[in-house]
Motif scaffolding. Structure first.
Motif, PDB file in Angstrom:
ATOM      1  N   ALA A  21      53.455  33.586  58.957  1.00  0.00           N
ATOM      2  CA  ALA A  21      51.992  33.547  58.899  1.00  0.00           C
ATOM      3  C   ALA A  21      51.384  33.869  60.258  1.00  0.00           C
ATOM      4  O   ALA A  21      50.379  34.582  60.348  1.00  0.00           O
ATOM      5  CB  ALA A  21      51.522  32.175  58.417  1.00  0.00           C
ATOM      6  N   GLN A  22      51.992  33.359  61.333  1.00  0.00           N
ATOM      7  CA  GLN A  22      51.480  33.650  62.667  1.00  0.00           C
ATOM      8  C   GLN A  22      51.682  35.114  63.029  1.00  0.00           C
ATOM      9  O   GLN A  22      50.814  35.732  63.661  1.00  0.00           O
ATOM     10  CB  GLN A  22      52.169  32.752  63.699  1.00  0.00           C
ATOM     11  CG  GLN A  22      51.776  31.284  63.595  1.00  0.00           C
ATOM     12  CD  GLN A  22      52.584  30.407  64.528  1.00  0.00           C
ATOM     13  OE1 GLN A  22      53.766  30.672  64.770  1.00  0.00           O
ATOM     14  NE2 GLN A  22      51.963  29.363  65.041  1.00  0.00           N
ATOM     15  N   ARG A  23      52.830  35.686  62.634  1.00  0.00           N
ATOM     16  CA  ARG A  23      53.064  37.103  62.911  1.00  0.00           C
ATOM     17  C   ARG A  23      52.088  37.983  62.141  1.00  0.00           C
ATOM     18  O   ARG A  23      51.592  38.983  62.648  1.00  0.00           O
ATOM     19  CB  ARG A  23      54.507  37.476  62.564  1.00  0.00           C
ATOM     20  CG  ARG A  23      55.540  36.818  63.462  1.00  0.00           C
ATOM     21  CD  ARG A  23      56.881  37.524  63.379  1.00  0.00           C
ATOM     22  NE  ARG A  23      57.438  37.491  62.038  1.00  0.00           N
ATOM     23  CZ  ARG A  23      58.242  36.528  61.587  1.00  0.00           C
ATOM     24  NH1 ARG A  23      58.543  35.501  62.386  1.00  0.00           N
ATOM     25  NH2 ARG A  23      58.725  36.570  60.368  1.00  0.00           N
ATOM     26  N   GLU A  24      51.809  37.586  60.899  1.00  0.00           N
ATOM     27  CA  GLU A  24      50.846  38.354  60.106  1.00  0.00           C
ATOM     28  C   GLU A  24      49.444  38.261  60.700  1.00  0.00           C
ATOM     29  O   GLU A  24      48.696  39.242  60.757  1.00  0.00           O
ATOM     30  CB  GLU A  24      50.844  37.846  58.665  1.00  0.00           C
ATOM     31  CG  GLU A  24      49.983  38.685  57.736  1.00  0.00           C
ATOM     32  CD  GLU A  24      50.044  38.181  56.307  1.00  0.00           C
ATOM     33  OE1 GLU A  24      49.520  38.871  55.431  1.00  0.00           O
ATOM     34  OE2 GLU A  24      50.602  37.083  56.089  1.00  0.00           O
ATOM     35  N   GLU A  50      53.778  44.473  55.067  1.00  0.00           N
ATOM     36  CA  GLU A  50      55.002  45.267  55.117  1.00  0.00           C
ATOM     37  C   GLU A  50      55.747  45.042  56.426  1.00  0.00           C
ATOM     38  O   GLU A  50      56.977  44.966  56.450  1.00  0.00           O
ATOM     39  CB  GLU A  50      54.659  46.748  54.957  1.00  0.00           C
ATOM     40  CG  GLU A  50      54.130  47.112  53.579  1.00  0.00           C
ATOM     41  CD  GLU A  50      53.694  48.572  53.510  1.00  0.00           C
ATOM     42  OE1 GLU A  50      53.789  49.252  54.556  1.00  0.00           O
ATOM     43  OE2 GLU A  50      53.265  49.005  52.430  1.00  0.00           O
ATOM     44  N   GLN A  51      55.003  44.940  57.538  1.00  0.00           N
ATOM     45  CA  GLN A  51      55.637  44.741  58.831  1.00  0.00           C
ATOM     46  C   GLN A  51      56.318  43.382  58.941  1.00  0.00           C
ATOM     47  O   GLN A  51      57.386  43.257  59.541  1.00  0.00           O
ATOM     48  CB  GLN A  51      54.586  44.888  59.950  1.00  0.00           C
ATOM     49  CG  GLN A  51      53.965  46.263  60.051  1.00  0.00           C
ATOM     50  CD  GLN A  51      54.981  47.329  60.401  1.00  0.00           C
ATOM     51  OE1 GLN A  51      55.738  47.187  61.374  1.00  0.00           O
ATOM     52  NE2 GLN A  51      55.015  48.389  59.615  1.00  0.00           N
ATOM     53  N   VAL A  52      55.706  42.360  58.351  1.00  0.00           N
ATOM     54  CA  VAL A  52      56.220  40.997  58.508  1.00  0.00           C
ATOM     55  C   VAL A  52      57.258  40.657  57.451  1.00  0.00           C
ATOM     56  O   VAL A  52      58.314  40.089  57.742  1.00  0.00           O
ATOM     57  CB  VAL A  52      55.057  39.991  58.458  1.00  0.00           C
ATOM     58  CG1 VAL A  52      55.583  38.548  58.475  1.00  0.00           C
ATOM     59  CG2 VAL A  52      54.113  40.215  59.637  1.00  0.00           C
ATOM     60  N   TYR A  53      56.957  41.009  56.191  1.00  0.00           N
ATOM     61  CA  TYR A  53      57.810  40.570  55.079  1.00  0.00           C
ATOM     62  C   TYR A  53      58.734  41.667  54.571  1.00  0.00           C
ATOM     63  O   TYR A  53      59.655  41.377  53.805  1.00  0.00           O
ATOM     64  CB  TYR A  53      56.948  40.081  53.911  1.00  0.00           C
ATOM     65  CG  TYR A  53      56.078  38.894  54.260  1.00  0.00           C
ATOM     66  CD1 TYR A  53      56.583  37.596  54.210  1.00  0.00           C
ATOM     67  CD2 TYR A  53      54.758  39.076  54.642  1.00  0.00           C
ATOM     68  CE1 TYR A  53      55.779  36.510  54.532  1.00  0.00           C
ATOM     69  CE2 TYR A  53      53.950  37.995  54.958  1.00  0.00           C
ATOM     70  CZ  TYR A  53      54.459  36.724  54.902  1.00  0.00           C
ATOM     71  OH  TYR A  53      53.669  35.647  55.212  1.00  0.00           O
ATOM     72  N   GLY A  54      58.486  42.920  54.975  1.00  0.00           N
ATOM     73  CA  GLY A  54      59.272  44.010  54.426  1.00  0.00           C
ATOM     74  C   GLY A  54      58.746  44.420  53.065  1.00  0.00           C
ATOM     75  O   GLY A  54      58.307  45.535  52.858  1.00  0.00           O
ATOM     76  N   ASP A  55      58.758  43.500  52.104  1.00  0.00           N
ATOM     77  CA  ASP A  55      58.241  43.726  50.761  1.00  0.00           C
ATOM     78  C   ASP A  55      56.934  42.959  50.618  1.00  0.00           C
ATOM     79  O   ASP A  55      56.934  41.727  50.653  1.00  0.00           O
ATOM     80  CB  ASP A  55      59.249  43.245  49.721  1.00  0.00           C
ATOM     81  CG  ASP A  55      58.751  43.480  48.297  1.00  0.00           C
ATOM     82  OD1 ASP A  55      57.683  44.100  48.139  1.00  0.00           O
ATOM     83  OD2 ASP A  55      59.438  43.039  47.353  1.00  0.00           O
ATOM     84  N   PRO A  56      55.776  43.625  50.468  1.00  0.00           N
ATOM     85  CA  PRO A  56      54.497  42.911  50.351  1.00  0.00           C
ATOM     86  C   PRO A  56      54.463  41.923  49.203  1.00  0.00           C
ATOM     87  O   PRO A  56      53.700  40.962  49.234  1.00  0.00           O
ATOM     88  CB  PRO A  56      53.484  44.043  50.132  1.00  0.00           C
ATOM     89  CG  PRO A  56      54.143  45.269  50.677  1.00  0.00           C
ATOM     90  CD  PRO A  56      55.606  45.074  50.429  1.00  0.00           C
ATOM     91  N   ALA A  57      55.295  42.143  48.181  1.00  0.00           N
ATOM     92  CA  ALA A  57      55.294  41.235  47.035  1.00  0.00           C
ATOM     93  C   ALA A  57      55.788  39.846  47.411  1.00  0.00           C
ATOM     94  O   ALA A  57      55.524  38.863  46.709  1.00  0.00           O
ATOM     95  CB  ALA A  57      56.156  41.806  45.908  1.00  0.00           C
ATOM     96  N   GLN A  58      56.530  39.753  48.543  1.00  0.00           N
ATOM     97  CA  GLN A  58      57.026  38.453  48.970  1.00  0.00           C
ATOM     98  C   GLN A  58      55.944  37.609  49.628  1.00  0.00           C
ATOM     99  O   GLN A  58      56.122  36.411  49.814  1.00  0.00           O
ATOM    100  CB  GLN A  58      58.182  38.641  49.965  1.00  0.00           C
ATOM    101  CG  GLN A  58      59.392  39.358  49.372  1.00  0.00           C
ATOM    102  CD  GLN A  58      60.482  39.556  50.395  1.00  0.00           C
ATOM    103  OE1 GLN A  58      60.385  39.071  51.518  1.00  0.00           O
ATOM    104  NE2 GLN A  58      61.526  40.281  50.014  1.00  0.00           N
ATOM    105  N   ARG A  59      54.843  38.249  49.933  1.00  0.00           N
ATOM    106  CA  ARG A  59      53.765  37.524  50.610  1.00  0.00           C
ATOM    107  C   ARG A  59      52.940  36.751  49.611  1.00  0.00           C
ATOM    108  O   ARG A  59      52.450  37.292  48.627  1.00  0.00           O
ATOM    109  CB  ARG A  59      52.844  38.508  51.347  1.00  0.00           C
ATOM    110  CG  ARG A  59      51.683  37.838  52.052  1.00  0.00           C
ATOM    111  CD  ARG A  59      50.748  38.896  52.605  1.00  0.00           C
ATOM    112  NE  ARG A  59      49.663  38.282  53.346  1.00  0.00           N
ATOM    113  CZ  ARG A  59      48.552  37.830  52.796  1.00  0.00           C
ATOM    114  NH1 ARG A  59      48.374  37.891  51.493  1.00  0.00           N
ATOM    115  NH2 ARG A  59      47.607  37.295  53.545  1.00  0.00           N
TER     116      ARG A  59
END
Length: 345
Positions: A21-24, A50-59
């Motif tokens: 969350a902090q990285r995002e 995409e930068q933090v989780y790789g897959d946006p669906a994981q967010r």
């Protein structure tokens, strides 16, 4: 742009953020500064996911803090990505140069009580043969807009805009004297804004401004009042609070052309403003003072509050010098009730 932004972002994230969350949040703040005006906030969110989780669906979906259409509700720290409302409003205005954006607070106060209006610097009217018989209750309104004219003049996070503020004092209920406008002040400005993202003691410096300002009442001698300034404005935010510090330098005028050579003694050398927003309510405190040992200055308290889906109430109390230019050297005390049309930056 994305590759360059991504490389910078990785360094920032590794140095300053630990949780996803902090990285995002760090990524979103960086993109708010460097992304082109054509990039929407939702596109920035997807990029950072995409930068933090790789897959946006994981967010996990979380509402954004500080958007104009979605004010923050009761949420726990860490449950949302915090984006500066003020910085986003400036960016949105720059994204559409044909839109008028609010500059200072726009309001209409149908009821403003002034216990001593006849002492408000209008004695000159009697010398001109015009009777002075002012009502204690008048109408006061302020209309203030800005238009962005140049983005990126000094870096991607910079904006240049022109602004205009009109503040009027109207004896609307004084039918005996044909309901005159007691005073109208005009304030055009050229403003340069830099969005920022550094913090000091937990306060985020979201924007800094440098402006050239002219203020006058548009009247002829002996009632003419005007001055020119260069000011800086440093804006900080923390949670629901914001603070701005605005010092200025008066541009000198010749003795023959100066309508009010002592205006700095009353309107001061700086202005400090604090604001608290929560649940649709906003409380604001303005303190203005000079660097002399006397007590000339001013205090203004204002409260904006919801009274319907599209209407906001507004109350304003002023005590001190410089509420208007015509009575800049007279201490006044006013209390007004009315409506807030648009909040300022």
């Amino acid at each position: 742009m994305r590759e360059a932004a991504g490389s910078v972002q990785e360094v920032v994230q590794e140095a300053t953020a630990t949780t996803p969350a902090q990285r995002e949040e760090a990524c979103l703040r960086e993109q708010l500064l460097v992304a082109p005006a054509s990039i929407t906030l939702e596109e920035m969110r997807r990029f950072c996911a995409e930068q933090v989780y790789g897959d946006p669906a994981q967010r996990e979906e979380r509402p954004l803090f500080g958007t104009v259409s979605e004010p923050p509700q009761e949420q726990l720290p860490g449950d949302e990505v915090r984006i500066s409302e003020r910085a986003q409003a400036i960016r949105d205005a720059a994204n559409n140069p044909f839109t008028l954006a609010s500059h200072k607070t726009n309001y209409l106060l149908p009821l403003v009580y002034n216990p001593s209006p006849n002492d408000a610097g209008l004695e000159e009217l009697e010398a001109l043969g015009e009777p002075v018989d002012l009502d204690h209750i008048e109408v006061q309104f302020q209309l203030s807009v800005q238009v962005p004219v140049w983005r990126g003049f000094l870096g991607q996070a910079s904006f240049m805009s022109v602004a205009y503020t009109n503040r009027s004092f109207w004896q609307a209920y004084n039918s005996d004297d044909s309901s005159p406008f007691r005073e109208t002040n005009h304030e055009p400005e050229l403003i340069m804004t830099w969005l920022n993202d550094w913090s000091l003691f937990g306060w985020q410096n979201v924007a800094n401004q440098l402006a050239v300002n002219h203020q006058s009442n548009g009247r002829s001698e002996p009632l003419s009042r005007s001055w020119n300034r260069i000011y800086a404005n440093l804006i900080f935010e923390r949670d629901c609070y914001s603070i701005s510090f605005k010092p200025w330098y008066r541009i000198p005028e010749s003795r023959e052309e100066d309508d009010n050579p002592d205006i700095e003694n009353y309107l001061g050398h700086f202005e400090l403003r604090g604001r608290y927003r929560n649940g649709g309510h906003s409380l604001s405190l303005m303190v203005r003072n000079n660097l002399r040992s006397d007590n000339h200055g001013a205090v203004e308290l204002s409260w904006g509050f919801p009274i319907g889906n599209r209407v906001r109430g507004y109350m304003k109390y002023f005590n001190g010098y410089g509420e208007s230019l015509i009575d800049y050297d007279e201490a006044v005390q006013t209390l007004g009730f009315g409506f807030e049309l648009a909040q300022g930056f």
